[in-house]
Write an enzyme that holds these catalytic residues in place. Structure first.
Site, PDB file in Angstrom:
ATOM      1  N   CYS A 100      22.134  45.170   7.628  1.00 43.28           N
ATOM      2  CA  CYS A 100      22.965  45.003   9.174  1.00 43.28           C
ATOM      3  C   CYS A 100      24.010  44.244   9.216  1.00 43.28           C
ATOM      4  O   CYS A 100      24.205  43.389   8.217  1.00 43.28           O
ATOM      5  CB  CYS A 100      21.865  43.916   9.768  1.00 43.28           C
ATOM      6  SG  CYS A 100      21.944  43.307  10.892  1.00 43.28           S
ATOM      7  N   CYS A 103      23.194  40.417   9.148  1.00 41.34           N
ATOM      8  CA  CYS A 103      22.360  39.398   8.356  1.00 41.34           C
ATOM      9  C   CYS A 103      22.599  40.100   6.761  1.00 41.34           C
ATOM     10  O   CYS A 103      22.329  39.237   5.905  1.00 41.34           O
ATOM     11  CB  CYS A 103      20.611  39.445   7.919  1.00 41.34           C
ATOM     12  SG  CYS A 103      19.831  40.611   8.450  1.00 41.34           S
ATOM     13  N   CYS A 148      16.867  44.709  13.253  1.00 48.85           N
ATOM     14  CA  CYS A 148      16.615  44.491  12.152  1.00 48.85           C
ATOM     15  C   CYS A 148      15.432  44.483  11.469  1.00 48.85           C
ATOM     16  O   CYS A 148      14.734  42.378  12.728  1.00 48.85           O
ATOM     17  CB  CYS A 148      17.969  43.645  11.572  1.00 48.85           C
ATOM     18  SG  CYS A 148      17.581  42.947   9.950  1.00 48.85           S
ATOM     19  N   CYS A 151      16.683  39.576  10.917  1.00 46.72           N
ATOM     20  CA  CYS A 151      17.310  39.235  11.897  1.00 46.72           C
ATOM     21  C   CYS A 151      17.271  38.998  13.209  1.00 46.72           C
ATOM     22  O   CYS A 151      17.296  38.651  14.356  1.00 46.72           O
ATOM     23  CB  CYS A 151      18.543  38.721  11.649  1.00 46.72           C
ATOM     24  SG  CYS A 151      20.017  40.777  12.214  1.00 46.72           S
ATOM     25  N   CYS A 171      18.887  56.513  15.459  1.00 46.24           N
ATOM     26  CA  CYS A 171      20.383  56.831  16.568  1.00 46.24           C
ATOM     27  C   CYS A 171      21.100  55.607  16.709  1.00 46.24           C
ATOM     28  O   CYS A 171      20.127  54.250  16.922  1.00 46.24           O
ATOM     29  CB  CYS A 171      20.030  57.473  17.594  1.00 46.24           C
ATOM     30  SG  CYS A 171      22.250  58.146  18.652  1.00 46.24           S
TER      31      CYS A 171
END
Length: 187
Positions: A100, A103, A148, A151, A171
């Site tokens: 991510c 984070c 995520c 976060c 996607c």
């Protein structure tokens, strides 16, 4: 004009069969997928520290704005969509881990990536516990949005037109990801 083209693509995209080209052949069974998910750390660069998904990262809007480039902020924090075909991660083929951009939580590995023909980095499975989902109705019909687990950053949408055995296509917006090569080189 670009916005109209994007909206048309989003409206018909889930109904158009996508060409699935996987970098390496995906496992043929769900047992193989589970092994891939359980062994994801083998693709981490030596010495890479990863955050715990159980330790949430919550920041004020202003802190997120300072931390992220504007394009990543708009996707991760405002659920925007980047233009298809603009992410260099579409062509990323080295062994490694996609994390991510907000984070640093590992979400996917290079073994989980495939070429969907959509213009966005696509994956047929995830690292367990890395993502959470919700239903969104932004284009009038329900879609599964994923974000995520640490976060809450928006990453993309989940479709049922990926390669077997999962049949899934995560996607993902490229600006919502960072790539950490297994060799430990520059992401």
């Amino acid at each position: 004009m670009q916005r109209r083209t994007l909206l048309k693509f989003l409206a018909v995209g889930p109904f158009v069969p996508h060409v699935a080209h996987v970098h390496a052949a995906p496992p043929k069974t769900m047992k193989g997928i589970e092994e891939m998910q359980n062994n994801w750390k083998t693709l981490l660069a030596p010495g890479t520290e990863v955050p715990n998904p159980a330790e949430p990262l919550k920041l004020a809007k202003e802190e997120w704005r300072k931390r992220l480039p504007q394009s990543a902020y708009k996707v991760l924090r405002e659920e925007d969509t980047e233009r298809p075909g603009t992410s260099p991660l579409n062509d990323e083929k080295r062994p490694g881990v996609f994390v991510c951009a907000g984070c640093g939580l590992p979400l996917f590995t290079s073994e989980m990536k495939f070429e969907s023909g959509t213009g966005w980095p696509s994956f047929f499975t995830t690292i367990p516990g890395a993502l959470e989902t919700k239903t969104d109705y932004k284009i009038l019909y329900p879609r599964t949005e994923y974000h995520c687990a640490r976060c809450g950053g928006h990453h993309g949408h989940l479709f049922d037109d990926g390669p077997q055995p999962t049949g899934k296509r995560y996607c993902n917006n490229g600006v919502a990801l960072k790539f950490i090569p297994q060799s430990g080189g520059k992401a």
